[in-house]
Design an enzyme around this catalytic site. Structure first.
Site, PDB file in Angstrom:
ATOM      1  N   LEU A  38       0.841  -1.199   0.000  1.00  0.00           N
ATOM      2  CA  LEU A  38       0.000   0.000   0.000  1.00  0.00           C
ATOM      3  C   LEU A  38       0.879   1.254   0.000  1.00  0.00           C
ATOM      4  CD1 LEU A  38      -2.708  -1.046   2.649  1.00  0.00           C
ATOM      5  CD2 LEU A  38      -2.766  -1.339   0.164  1.00  0.00           C
ATOM      6  N   GLY A 182      14.741  19.331 -15.979  1.00  0.00           N
ATOM      7  CA  GLY A 182      15.248  19.940 -14.749  1.00  0.00           C
ATOM      8  C   GLY A 182      14.143  20.312 -13.781  1.00  0.00           C
ATOM      9  N   HIS A 445      15.390  32.937  18.839  1.00  0.00           N
ATOM     10  CA  HIS A 445      16.744  33.233  18.388  1.00  0.00           C
ATOM     11  C   HIS A 445      17.715  32.248  19.023  1.00  0.00           C
ATOM     12  CE1 HIS A 445      20.291  35.461  17.185  1.00  0.00           C
ATOM     13  NE2 HIS A 445      20.736  35.350  18.441  1.00  0.00           N
TER      14      HIS A 445
END
Ligand SMILES: Cc1cc2nc3c(=O)[nH]c(=O)nc-3n(C[C@H](O)[C@H](O)[C@H](O)COP(=O)(O)OP(=O)(O)OC[C@H]3O[C@@H](n4cnc5c(N)ncnc54)[C@H](O)[C@@H]3O)c2cc1C
EC number: 1.8.1.4
Length: 467
Positions: A38, A182, A445
């Site tokens: 599957l 491509g 950050h």
């Protein structure tokens, strides 16, 4: 005769997801799959195996940069392709096995065999042992997917002139792999073998690779891949692909009429995929197939026969697993009387090279074509602390926002982990965020995600902080 509320033909990401959603909604559901496993193209010969090989080859390519991180290796580092391919197959088998588990868990009946219409409410399943069983269904969903397509003059021999399916199971690293086309599949598999040591040449008819995506992404990806050693012959029309012993000779002509000859030991033909309805006998149910071979559907994915629906690669639109999944869910919910909706503009597209390429919404080319006034905010990864820390400096995030309203119209990114970063853009656009909305949200950050905030700041008032 077994009878079901919903019978789904094809177990790819469209079909099996639809089956699960149908079962969740209380329908007695069956799924028919002609192969013994599957999961369809995506799990068996598409998304999952290609990503497994991209990951393995990425690790090999990264080893070259270990010394920069102060990691010294003693002895040779070698590729064992047989083992790499076996690992890929183990990932595929495990993933496909997971779909079997999900079918059982959701009490979905699985029929192994080729499904073909008898009429609009009956499907015959021709099994491998030569027997056939006919099942009855109130509703039928066609999810038969797609197959690799070729050019009329190319004879795919599956040995040296190959499609993506064979490229996922090669027994040796090609010396020179000549790729025809491509697009995403060609470029991803090209990078796999480039990393493993092959010379890779890409012949593309259009003037750039990944032609459907924003031009800036194509330009940056070309630059990075050239640096890695991939060769490109864009604006070249392939004229012939011929086998000569173990060599493959590819000839292509450029716009000036000049002909180039490339000699490789393998040629990967990746010029697109065609919708697959062979053996389905759609006409017996009265289901219309378009000239392009797609099952014709309306906005509700309903075919010309009211109780028969079609989803995924076999219908119009992007040939992507997550698009097929959304359509599978949508049809199940329509059958349950709900009112689902898909915004096709917000289906993201990803190329899993490194750097990754990801996009959602309108490209600059599309905005120009419709005369939409827009502004651009761009931020390069090399200005990010996180990118410097991990030496992933290539790429940028580009946000296109409406000139007047500031609504985000498109987000295009190339760089580390952009396949995951694009999800933020999808959420933002789903909620009709403005560039300023994104720019005011806190981004941890140091993360790659900060590039999205910085690009949003750049789009808002040209006020990116770190450039
Ligand atoms: C190399 C490669 C890489 C890819 N990578 C990505 C990726 O990273 N991300 C992404 O989104 N997409 C990717 N794709 C595309 C993705 O695989 C397809 O968009 C997706 O599989 C389509 O799902 P589908 O359910 O429509 O059809 P399919 O996955 O093609 O499944 C259709 C199934 O139907 C079965 N079938 C057909 N006819 C019958 C019949 N008459 N009776 C019974 N069974 C039948 C087929 O055997 C098949 O199992 C990739 C494709 C390739 C080839």
């Amino acid at each position: 005769m077994s009878s079901f509320d919903v019978v789904i033909i094809g177990s790819g990401p469209g079909g099996y997801v639809s089956a699960i959603r149908c079962a969740q909604l209380g329908f007695k559901t069956a799924i028919i799959e002609k192969y013994s496993t599957l999961g369809g193209t995506c799990l068996n010969v598409g998304c999952i195996p290609s990503k497994a090989l991209l990951s393995s080859s990425y690790h090999y390519a990264e080893i070259k940069h270990f010394a920069d991180h102060g990691i010294e290796l003693s002895g040779d580092v070698k590729v064992n392709l047989e083992k790499m391919i076996a690992r890929k197959q183990a990932v595929v088998d495990q993933t496909s096995g997971g779909v079997n588990f999900l079918m059982e868990k959701n009490k979905i009946t699985v029929f192994n065999g080729l499904g073909s219409f008898v009429d609009a409410t009956h499907v015959a399943v021709a099994k491998a042992d030569g027997t056939s069983e006919t099942i009855e269904a109130k509703n039928i969903i066609i999810a038969t997917g797609s197959k690799p397509s070729s050019l009329p003059f190319i004879k795919i021999d599956k040995e040296r002139i190959i499609t993506s399916t064979e490229a996922l199971a090669l027994k040796e690293v090609p010396k020179h792999l000549v790729i025809i086309g491509g697009g995403v599949i060609g470029i991803e598999l090209g990078q796999v073998y480039l990393r493993l040591g092959a010379q890779v040449s890409v012949v593309e008819f259009m003037d750039r690779i990944i032609p459907g995506m924003d031009g800036a992404l194509s330009k940056e990806l070309t630059k990075v891949l050239k640096k890695q050693g991939m060769k490109f012959y864009t604006s070249h029309k392939v004229q012939s692909v011929e086998r000569n012993g173990d060599a493959v000779i590819v000839q292509a002509e450029n716009a000036k009429g000049e002909v180039i000859t490339l000699e490789g030991d393998y040629s990967l033909v990746s010029v697109g995929r065609r919708p697959y309805t062979d053996g389905l006998n759609a006409d017996k149910a009265g289901v219309k197939i378009s000239d392009r071979g797609q099952v014709e559907v309306n906005d509700h994915l309903q075919t010309s026969v009211p109780n028969i629906y079609a989803i995924g690669d076999v219908v119009r639109g992007a040939m992507l697993a997550h698009k097929a999944e959304e359509e599978g869910t949508m049809v199940a919910e329509i059958l349950a009387g709900q009112k689902p909706h898909i915004d096709y503009n917000l289906i993201p597209g990803v190329v899993y090279t490194w750097p990754e390429v990801a996009a959602v919404g309108q490209t600059e080319e599309q905005l120009k074509a419709t005369g939409t006034k827009y502004k651009v905010g761009s931020f390069p990864f090399k200005a990010l602390g996180r990118a410097r820390a991990s030496a992933d400096l290539d790429g940028f995030v580009k946000i296109l926002a409406d000139e007047k309203t500031d609504e985000v119209l498109g987000v295009h990114m190339i760089g580390a982990r952009t396949a995951d970063l694009i999800a933020e853009a999808v959420v933002a656009m789903e909620y009709k965020a403005s560039a300023e909305d994104i720019s005011r949200m806190s981004h941890a950050h140091p993360t790659f995600a900060e590039a999205v905030k910085e690009a949003a700041l750049a789009a808002t008032d040209n006020r990116a902080l770190h450039v």
